[in-house]
Design an enzyme around this catalytic site. Sequence first.
Site, PDB file in Angstrom:
ATOM      1  N   GLY A  16      12.367  19.903  34.052  1.00 57.38           N
ATOM      2  CA  GLY A  16      13.627  18.999  33.763  1.00 57.38           C
ATOM      3  C   GLY A  16      14.091  19.623  32.325  1.00 57.38           C
ATOM      4  N   GLU A  50      16.578  22.242  33.326  1.00 59.43           N
ATOM      5  CA  GLU A  50      17.537  21.769  33.950  1.00 59.43           C
ATOM      6  C   GLU A  50      18.645  21.196  33.053  1.00 59.43           C
ATOM      7  OE1 GLU A  50      14.846  19.314  36.589  1.00 59.43           O
ATOM      8  OE2 GLU A  50      16.109  20.293  38.379  1.00 59.43           O
ATOM      9  N   GLU A  55       7.490  23.286  38.372  1.00 56.32           N
ATOM     10  CA  GLU A  55       7.501  22.110  39.392  1.00 56.32           C
ATOM     11  C   GLU A  55       6.569  22.639  40.496  1.00 56.32           C
ATOM     12  OE1 GLU A  55      10.405  23.063  37.976  1.00 56.32           O
ATOM     13  OE2 GLU A  55      11.503  21.393  37.530  1.00 56.32           O
ATOM     14  N   ALA A  89      10.138  16.711  33.118  1.00 55.24           N
ATOM     15  CA  ALA A  89       9.851  15.256  33.239  1.00 55.24           C
ATOM     16  C   ALA A  89       8.301  14.884  32.472  1.00 55.24           C
ATOM     17  CB  ALA A  89       9.942  15.019  34.658  1.00 55.24           C
TER      18      ALA A  89
HETATM   19  C1  3H9 Z   1       9.876  18.403  36.169  1.00 52.54           C
HETATM   20  O1  3H9 Z   1      10.086  18.482  35.092  1.00 52.54           O
HETATM   21  C2  3H9 Z   1      10.558  17.731  37.422  1.00 52.54           C
HETATM   22  C3  3H9 Z   1      11.966  17.962  37.247  1.00 52.54           C
HETATM   23  O2  3H9 Z   1      12.673  18.644  38.127  1.00 52.54           O
HETATM   24  C4  3H9 Z   1      12.666  16.595  37.052  1.00 52.54           C
HETATM   25  C5  3H9 Z   1      12.853  15.814  38.254  1.00 52.54           C
HETATM   26  C6  3H9 Z   1      13.637  14.667  38.282  1.00 52.54           C
HETATM   27  N1  3H9 Z   1       4.402  15.053  30.759  1.00 52.54           N
HETATM   28  O3  3H9 Z   1      -0.587  21.726  27.816  1.00 52.54           O
HETATM   29  P1  3H9 Z   1      -1.013  21.126  26.243  1.00 52.54           P
HETATM   30  C7  3H9 Z   1       0.742  16.644  27.539  1.00 52.54           C
HETATM   31  S1  3H9 Z   1       8.067  18.467  36.337  1.00 52.54           S
HETATM   32  C8  3H9 Z   1       3.553  14.373  30.174  1.00 52.54           C
HETATM   33  O4  3H9 Z   1      -2.466  20.907  26.124  1.00 52.54           O
HETATM   34  P2  3H9 Z   1      -0.115  23.619  25.207  1.00 52.54           P
HETATM   35  C9  3H9 Z   1      -0.530  17.182  27.699  1.00 52.54           C
HETATM   36  O5  3H9 Z   1      -1.124  16.251  28.843  1.00 52.54           O
HETATM   37  C10 3H9 Z   1       7.363  18.997  34.728  1.00 52.54           C
HETATM   38  N2  3H9 Z   1       2.710  14.959  29.288  1.00 52.54           N
HETATM   39  O6  3H9 Z   1      -0.356  21.872  25.505  1.00 52.54           O
HETATM   40  C11 3H9 Z   1      -1.454  16.939  26.465  1.00 52.54           C
HETATM   41  O7  3H9 Z   1      -1.613  15.735  26.251  1.00 52.54           O
HETATM   42  P3  3H9 Z   1      -2.767  15.276  25.213  1.00 52.54           P
HETATM   43  C12 3H9 Z   1       7.440  20.512  34.812  1.00 52.54           C
HETATM   44  C13 3H9 Z   1       2.760  16.198  29.105  1.00 52.54           C
HETATM   45  O8  3H9 Z   1       0.588  23.697  23.989  1.00 52.54           O
HETATM   46  C14 3H9 Z   1      -0.053  17.569  25.604  1.00 52.54           C
HETATM   47  O9  3H9 Z   1       1.026  17.276  26.129  1.00 52.54           O
HETATM   48  N3  3H9 Z   1       7.098  20.696  33.320  1.00 52.54           N
HETATM   49  C15 3H9 Z   1       3.687  17.091  29.645  1.00 52.54           C
HETATM   50  O10 3H9 Z   1      -1.215  24.604  25.670  1.00 52.54           O
HETATM   51  C16 3H9 Z   1      -0.234  19.107  25.423  1.00 52.54           C
HETATM   52  O11 3H9 Z   1      -0.355  19.830  26.427  1.00 52.54           O
HETATM   53  C17 3H9 Z   1       5.865  21.330  33.286  1.00 52.54           C
HETATM   54  O12 3H9 Z   1       5.220  21.470  34.308  1.00 52.54           O
HETATM   55  C18 3H9 Z   1       4.580  16.624  30.816  1.00 52.54           C
HETATM   56  N4  3H9 Z   1       5.377  17.120  31.177  1.00 52.54           N
HETATM   57  O13 3H9 Z   1       1.080  23.700  26.460  1.00 52.54           O
HETATM   58  C19 3H9 Z   1       5.337  21.506  32.013  1.00 52.54           C
HETATM   59  N5  3H9 Z   1       3.330  18.142  29.532  1.00 52.54           N
HETATM   60  O14 3H9 Z   1      -2.071  15.422  23.855  1.00 52.54           O
HETATM   61  C20 3H9 Z   1       3.822  21.018  31.830  1.00 52.54           C
HETATM   62  C21 3H9 Z   1       2.514  18.468  28.648  1.00 52.54           C
HETATM   63  O15 3H9 Z   1      -2.605  13.769  25.544  1.00 52.54           O
HETATM   64  N6  3H9 Z   1       3.409  21.279  30.530  1.00 52.54           N
HETATM   65  N7  3H9 Z   1       1.972  17.076  28.343  1.00 52.54           N
HETATM   66  O16 3H9 Z   1      -3.995  15.912  25.649  1.00 52.54           O
HETATM   67  C22 3H9 Z   1       2.886  22.584  29.981  1.00 52.54           C
HETATM   68  O17 3H9 Z   1       3.010  23.641  30.822  1.00 52.54           O
HETATM   69  C23 3H9 Z   1       2.380  22.666  28.789  1.00 52.54           C
HETATM   70  O18 3H9 Z   1       1.778  21.512  28.444  1.00 52.54           O
HETATM   71  C24 3H9 Z   1       3.349  23.179  27.539  1.00 52.54           C
HETATM   72  C25 3H9 Z   1       2.412  23.212  26.399  1.00 52.54           C
HETATM   73  C26 3H9 Z   1       3.457  24.677  27.945  1.00 52.54           C
HETATM   74  C27 3H9 Z   1       4.475  22.691  27.609  1.00 52.54           C
END
Ligand code: 3H9
Length: 696
Positions: free
Chosen positions: A102, A105, A125, A63
């Site tokens: 998500g 999912e 999550e 998400a």
């Molecule tokens: C969910 O999905 C709930 C569901 O059940 C649905 C329910 C309805 N959203 O980490 P990085 C941005 S909950 C918005 O430095 P990496 C981050 O802020 C979600 N922005 O890169 C950064 O922005 P900026 C479950 C996001 O390569 C840029 O992307 N998902 C999101 O080291 C780069 O991020 C998670 O918890 C997001 N979801 O790592 C996954 N994610 O460029 C969360 C990232 O402006 N994300 N950004 O500084 C991660 O674990 C890591 O970002 C990922 C990449 C591994 C993907």
Amino acid sequence: MNAGAAVTRDGDVAVFAVDNPPVNALSQPVREALLAAIERLDADPSVRAIVVAGAGKNFIAGADLREFERAPVEPLLPAVLSRLEACGKPVVAALHGATLGGGAETALACHYRCAAGDLQIGFPEVTLGLLPGAGGTVRLPRLAGWQAAFELMASGKPIGIAPAIELGLVDRRMDGDLAAGAIAWARELADARAPLRRVSELPMPPSRPAQFEEFLRMLPPAARRLPAPPRIVEALAAAAMLPADAALARARALFLECLGSVESRAFRHLFFAERRPPAEAARAREVSQAAVLGAGTMGAGIAVSLASGGIAVTLIDAKQEALDAGLARMRSAIDAAERKGRLDAEGAAAARERVQGSLTLAAAASVDLVIEAVFENLAVKREVFGRLGQVCRAGAVLATNTSTLDVDAIAAASGRPADVVGMHFFSPAHVMRLVEVVRGRDSSREALATATVVAKRIGKIAIPVGNGFGFVGNRMLYAYGREKELMLLEGATPDAIDRALVDFGMAMGPNAVGDLAGLDIGHQVRKEWKDKPDDPRFYRVSDMLAELGRLGQKAGRGFYLYHGAGGEREPDPEVPELIRAEAERLGVKQRTIEPGEIVSRCILALINEGARVLGEGIAASASDIDVVWCNGYGFPRHRGGPMFYADTLGLRDVVDSIRALAKSQGKRYWTPAPLLVTLAEEGRHFVEQVADGVAG
Ligand code: 3H9
């Protein structure tokens, strides 16, 4: 087609690709595009199968977390995914890279799943104080079974392709061109009139009535007290008992409860605070070679971080024995990283090759960055910087890893203070992610940007701080520690203090931390500290124990006694006796101190000092302070850091509590910081507060 996604055609197969940089989050336009595409493609007789893919370096990271701060806008993900699953044509998910939350999912709502070798699929999550709210709790157990579903969701840890195939999350591995492979497979499925494998219609594996009680008991005690982990179990129990639709509705309701919780807001606050892009990255100088001075635990740990992060590093120490020990320490840290999977075999081999040792400072002559990690003594450090100033090439950045000394005094000795910054790593430096990047009076913007970019490159979180005793973290630590030391004199035992603060959520109690670090370390710092408070009670207990040779774990005794190879800890009845005698000598009356008072005094001291640090511009933002405390000092992440926590208490109440302490404890340590008072009076919060810049 809406922004964030594109539909292309390969003959009779349609490909829906999410294209929403940087991580293909499921923002509202993406959900809208997916729903519209499925409706259209399902009805289009020229389409026989659909592939869902992600453009760029990953499938879908989940998400869009930024949307969680606003009211949700339709279409909502659970409904979009139900429609996707209901599609009357085979839908194949083509997965690669991060396939999280998500995103995972979405994959489960497709009828078949193939993936590239770099897949990382998981349900993180819980790390955001949430639960999978778009069908994960209903679909995952049907594929992977109860135990695996519980473990994936409760841990939040992603898995790679091999376990994903083993658990049935992924049907096929695709080596070579993922899109081409997925399209060919989708066509095959259509040709074969393969059944549409709707996961939510698969039979649910049998579960025992006690199963979910057991899952609750399997949660770590700290997790059990948070909103999300028990609700994950509750959502799984609902999935076991209710039809899929009703279970999904229940999961959604639980998800919304979590979303509104303070804990989830705290985790989300930290998520973004830890990802602030480095300021002025474009000014950073190129760094391909570095040197680390001092082969002790700290120096070796920093050198491991550099080598693992792709930077060639020379470890320098004047003594052969120390150098050998440091290089051996580095080898074993790299071996451990490989064993634990933090580095793959190739990465570990490359890291080993990047390391050299030298007995002479001349080895630093041509490097781009030097990080000094010698003994914490101003005269010693000034001497080293005097020599570095002469030896190093023009433009090299010279960083000191001091934790409390004056960076300006060190910089002045180099004769080129514009090149000098502080890089304060935390121990063990190859594991801990935090680095305070200290701006000296004359540090150039280029030198600061270089240190920050290097820190980020080697996987650290770099926080800019101003130059002042203890910078941000250790300065606040002294306020927190001051109170626990005073309460020791006032009659709280070391164990009672540690237990109260661990119950609050701190990773370790402050007395156990002191023993781990060695009580001689702080004792030495306080000897060198020019402006130490003129108070005989100040850190008297720690200093007394150090003077008695009770240096902590390494001596087998400090605040606690340590036994056996594992260093098992137990309270030492002698310590309260020693403290009682010292309290008597200092005229401090002892009394019973309740856990509530312990937490309140330590945490309010921390908040008040944080407000000063912020007001003086030593920290650039309250968020930075929170990141420092959650990553360097074990502050509970579910409370968001001391400043976010203060906001949740309400700043007016915080000021009132401090004023009440001024009455009971005296004004000396209990005057509310001016910034705290101002924000409280204006009804504002810390976390909106961003200072104009970091003071030098
Ligand atoms: C969910 O999905 C709930 C569901 O059940 C649905 C329910 C309805 N959203 O980490 P990085 C941005 S909950 C918005 O430095 P990496 C981050 O802020 C979600 N922005 O890169 C950064 O922005 P900026 C479950 C996001 O390569 C840029 O992307 N998902 C999101 O080291 C780069 O991020 C998670 O918890 C997001 N979801 O790592 C996954 N994610 O460029 C969360 C990232 O402006 N994300 N950004 O500084 C991660 O674990 C890591 O970002 C990922 C990449 C591994 C993907």
